[in-house]
Design an enzyme around this catalytic site. Structure first.
Site, mmCIF file in Angstrom:
data_model
loop_
_atom_site.group_PDB
_atom_site.id
_atom_site.type_symbol
_atom_site.label_atom_id
_atom_site.label_comp_id
_atom_site.label_asym_id
_atom_site.label_seq_id
_atom_site.Cartn_x
_atom_site.Cartn_y
_atom_site.Cartn_z
ATOM 1 N N GLU A 81 30.142 29.817 15.115
ATOM 2 C CA GLU A 81 29.910 28.315 14.652
ATOM 3 C C GLU A 81 28.745 27.920 14.783
ATOM 4 O OE1 GLU A 81 33.621 25.765 14.204
ATOM 5 O OE2 GLU A 81 32.186 24.223 14.459
ATOM 6 N N ARG A 110 38.213 37.896 32.946
ATOM 7 C CA ARG A 110 36.988 37.434 31.897
ATOM 8 C C ARG A 110 37.223 38.266 30.672
ATOM 9 N NH1 ARG A 110 34.176 38.996 36.726
ATOM 10 N NH2 ARG A 110 33.262 37.302 37.575
ATOM 11 N N LYS A 139 38.308 33.068 5.111
ATOM 12 C CA LYS A 139 38.179 32.779 6.517
ATOM 13 C C LYS A 139 37.239 34.173 6.922
ATOM 14 C CE LYS A 139 39.202 31.136 10.809
ATOM 15 N NZ LYS A 139 40.123 30.251 11.455
ATOM 16 N N ARG A 152 30.387 28.371 9.341
ATOM 17 C CA ARG A 152 31.493 28.229 9.929
ATOM 18 C C ARG A 152 32.041 26.757 10.144
ATOM 19 N NH1 ARG A 152 35.157 31.621 14.398
ATOM 20 N NH2 ARG A 152 37.064 30.702 13.982
ATOM 21 N N HIS A 159 49.507 19.325 12.890
ATOM 22 C CA HIS A 159 48.136 19.665 12.721
ATOM 23 C C HIS A 159 47.887 19.755 11.267
ATOM 24 C CE1 HIS A 159 44.103 21.130 12.986
ATOM 25 N NE2 HIS A 159 44.087 22.052 12.282
ATOM 26 N N LYS A 192 38.950 31.660 17.564
ATOM 27 C CA LYS A 192 38.630 30.396 18.296
ATOM 28 C C LYS A 192 40.043 30.542 19.194
ATOM 29 C CE LYS A 192 35.904 27.164 15.571
ATOM 30 N NZ LYS A 192 35.845 25.982 14.822
ATOM 31 N N GLU A 208 46.244 23.835 5.009
ATOM 32 C CA GLU A 208 44.910 24.748 5.209
ATOM 33 C C GLU A 208 44.689 25.810 4.280
ATOM 34 O OE1 GLU A 208 43.043 24.124 7.565
ATOM 35 O OE2 GLU A 208 44.205 23.946 9.605
ATOM 36 N N ASN A 231 36.131 23.313 8.992
ATOM 37 C CA ASN A 231 36.347 22.240 9.596
ATOM 38 C C ASN A 231 36.596 20.879 8.731
ATOM 39 O OD1 ASN A 231 36.714 23.376 12.154
ATOM 40 N ND2 ASN A 231 34.585 22.882 12.541
ATOM 41 N N HIS A 241 38.808 17.974 9.414
ATOM 42 C CA HIS A 241 39.249 18.109 10.791
ATOM 43 C C HIS A 241 38.788 17.101 11.545
ATOM 44 C CE1 HIS A 241 40.613 21.747 9.162
ATOM 45 N NE2 HIS A 241 41.088 22.148 10.505
ATOM 46 N N HIS A 256 41.667 15.729 13.755
ATOM 47 C CA HIS A 256 41.739 15.589 15.351
ATOM 48 C C HIS A 256 41.754 14.180 15.866
ATOM 49 C CE1 HIS A 256 39.883 20.007 15.382
ATOM 50 N NE2 HIS A 256 41.257 19.996 15.099
HETATM 51 P P1 NAD Z 1 52.784 25.402 16.070
HETATM 52 O O1 NAD Z 1 52.465 26.517 16.458
HETATM 53 O O2 NAD Z 1 53.383 24.239 16.861
HETATM 54 O O3 NAD Z 1 54.376 25.681 15.109
HETATM 55 C C1 NAD Z 1 55.049 24.851 14.498
HETATM 56 C C2 NAD Z 1 56.403 25.033 14.728
HETATM 57 O O4 NAD Z 1 57.170 25.943 14.079
HETATM 58 C C3 NAD Z 1 56.854 25.129 16.372
HETATM 59 O O5 NAD Z 1 58.004 24.367 16.392
HETATM 60 C C4 NAD Z 1 57.390 26.702 16.213
HETATM 61 O O6 NAD Z 1 58.239 26.773 17.171
HETATM 62 C C5 NAD Z 1 58.020 26.684 14.897
HETATM 63 N N1 NAD Z 1 57.769 28.138 14.338
HETATM 64 C C6 NAD Z 1 56.694 28.986 14.281
HETATM 65 N N2 NAD Z 1 56.932 29.968 13.620
HETATM 66 C C7 NAD Z 1 58.322 29.721 13.211
HETATM 67 C C8 NAD Z 1 59.227 30.642 12.482
HETATM 68 N N3 NAD Z 1 58.760 31.802 11.918
HETATM 69 N N4 NAD Z 1 60.530 30.448 12.234
HETATM 70 C C9 NAD Z 1 60.691 29.245 12.774
HETATM 71 N N5 NAD Z 1 60.050 28.376 13.474
HETATM 72 C C10 NAD Z 1 58.870 28.736 13.955
HETATM 73 O O7 NAD Z 1 51.963 24.926 14.957
HETATM 74 P P2 NAD Z 1 50.874 25.435 13.777
HETATM 75 O O8 NAD Z 1 50.929 24.648 12.797
HETATM 76 O O9 NAD Z 1 51.428 27.020 13.638
HETATM 77 O O10 NAD Z 1 49.529 25.489 14.597
HETATM 78 C C11 NAD Z 1 48.952 24.431 14.874
HETATM 79 C C12 NAD Z 1 47.743 24.513 16.136
HETATM 80 O O11 NAD Z 1 46.908 25.559 15.484
HETATM 81 C C13 NAD Z 1 47.314 23.436 16.500
HETATM 82 O O12 NAD Z 1 47.071 23.479 17.856
HETATM 83 C C14 NAD Z 1 45.841 23.644 15.718
HETATM 84 O O13 NAD Z 1 44.770 22.917 16.518
HETATM 85 C C15 NAD Z 1 45.650 25.129 15.912
HETATM 86 N N6 NAD Z 1 44.713 25.882 14.919
HETATM 87 C C16 NAD Z 1 43.866 26.564 15.529
HETATM 88 C C17 NAD Z 1 43.009 27.242 14.772
HETATM 89 C C18 NAD Z 1 42.057 28.098 15.114
HETATM 90 O O14 NAD Z 1 41.055 28.682 14.528
HETATM 91 N N7 NAD Z 1 42.232 28.796 16.355
HETATM 92 C C19 NAD Z 1 42.974 26.801 13.125
HETATM 93 C C20 NAD Z 1 43.788 26.018 12.840
HETATM 94 C C21 NAD Z 1 44.823 25.366 13.702
HETATM 95 N N1 GLY Z 2 39.875 26.410 11.761
HETATM 96 C C1 GLY Z 2 38.474 26.531 11.784
HETATM 97 C C2 GLY Z 2 37.744 27.669 12.578
HETATM 98 O O1 GLY Z 2 38.494 28.644 12.625
HETATM 99 O O2 GLY Z 2 36.484 27.581 12.451
#
Ligand code: NAD
Ligand code: GLY
Length: 365
Positions: A237, A121, A227, A241, A265, A143, A185, A245, A248, A252
């Protein structure tokens, strides 16, 4: 080195600077128990997991530090991978004071964060983001989620990290495409609430694309400050917040329609922000020239600004109905009243969404 503090009921600090993943003393302060599971992916783990594990172990001699590695990419943000992590935590004997350290991009951060939210939990999570996108967005705000074939981030929880360590040295190995995705972003913060930041980004585009360390740290810190300001007031949210998006709902839908194997993304967010800006103009909320300027800045950063050819626009609208911002009976978007002034806009008609998207679709090859 810079810091941004996130306030609210569960405050934490975002540290931004070179070499942080080797700072075992600082990292270890956030570990309460004897179980540390570093979750990473197959591209990041060979580069950084050993150094992080050694740094932690050196300051936590009584703890067991293990590394769990998932395949890289969005296709790993699944319930199946989540279940695997649960089984690994069980085999590890992780107790309630265990700590998960998410080492990677947003995929690792969202999946590992969700595992931390659910194991017993809720256990501690420390985010060590290694993509620009994760440093400026996904590692902050709590998130966490996994995707379903029907839609992105449909299963998840709000679970703020104990701390965020953004080691900017890791950006040196980030592929160019992923650097650009992160810049989408970054642009978002300017687009929704800070026109001066848009000007700054325009002026520093060359430095950012050349990975100038000072420019990157500045962009990360300014993004995180935006942020933090929003999520500390609205962590779950309920209101403002949702402004984060911007773009987004379109993004999405595109990512889901492409089966999480097309635009990444950040690229989808770039296209989505341009769609949102054009929809705002169509609805008479903002001048078209602001949409044009936004598209020009994103293009300057090497980001796509057109909906990929071949996607069925009506199918995208159908996807938008499962978006978490939709309510029964109408689509709700984050639109803008011009650059720097985003707002939540309910009751948008399908016909306007389709009409705004149509001119933005790439021609078939
Ligand atoms: P990702 O995590 O897939 O990373 C992109 C690629 O880069 C991957 O192949 C990874 O292995 C590689 N990589 C990462 N760091 C590296 C480094 N330092 N050197 C070499 N390679 C490296 O993608 P992302 O763009 O970081 O994240 C996208 C995800 O984040 C999506 O799923 C999206 O929905 C999510 N997201 C979440 C939030 C949130 O608030 N939680 C906000 C924005 C995006
Ligand atoms: N990436 C959108 C949020 O964190 O709310």
């Amino acid at each position: 080195m810079k810091h941004v503090d996130v306030g609210g009921a569960a405050p934490y600090r975002i540290a931004i600077g070179e070499g942080l993943l080797r700072d075992g003393a600082a990292l270890a302060k956030h570990v309460r128990g004897r179980h540390v599971m570093i979750v990473s992916d197959a591209q990041v783990a060979p580069l950084y997991a050993r150094d992080l594990a050694d740094a932690l172990q050196a300051h936590l001699p009584d703890a067991r530090v293990i590394v769990s590695c998932i395949p890289a990419g969005e296709a790993s943000k699944t319930l199946d991978r989540f279940a695997e992590l649960m089984r690994e935590l069980a085999d590890f004997g992780a107790t309630r004071d265990a700590c998960i350290v998410a080492l990677g991009g947003g995929v690792v951060g969202d999946l590992a964060g969700f595992a931390a939210a659910c194991w017993m939990r809720g256990i501690d999570c420390v985010q060590v983001p290694t993509t620009l996108l994760a440093m400026v967005d996904s590692s902050v705000g709590g998130k966490t989620a996994v995707d379903l074939p029907q839609g992105k981030n449909l299963v998840g929880a709000f679970h703020p990290p104990r701390a965020v360590f953004a080691d900017t040295a890791t950006l040196r190995t980030l592929p160019d495409r992923e650097l650009r995705a992160g810049l989408a972003e970054v642009v978002k913060y300017g687009a929704i609430r800070d026109i001066a930041f848009l000007d700054w980004l325009q002026a520093h585009a060359d430095a950012l694309l050349a990975r100038d360390p000072a420019a990157l740290v500045e962009a990360i810190a300014r993004s995180c400050a935006h942020k933090a300001d929003i999520v500390e007031r609205d962590p779950r949210e309920r209101g403002e917040r949702a402004l984060l998006n911007f773009g987004h709902t379109f993004a999405h839908a595109i990512e889901t329609e492409q089966g999480y194997g097309g635009l990444n993304h950040g690229e989808a967010v770039s296209v989505g922000m341009v769609c949102a800006a054009h929809l705002s103009s169509r609805l008479g909320m903002a001048p078209e020239s602001d949409a044009t300027r936004l598209a020009a800045l994103l293009t300057r950063f090497g980001l796509p600004v057109a909906i990929p050819a071949g996607l069925d626009l009506a199918a995208l609208v159908d996807r938008m109905r499962l978006d978490k911002k939709a309510t029964a009976g109408s689509l709700r978007f984050v639109l803008w009243r011009g650059a720097g002034k985003a707002e939540i806009t309910p009751g948008v008609k399908d016909a306007d969404v389709l009409a705004a998207m149509r001119p933005l679709q790439s021609a078939p090859p």
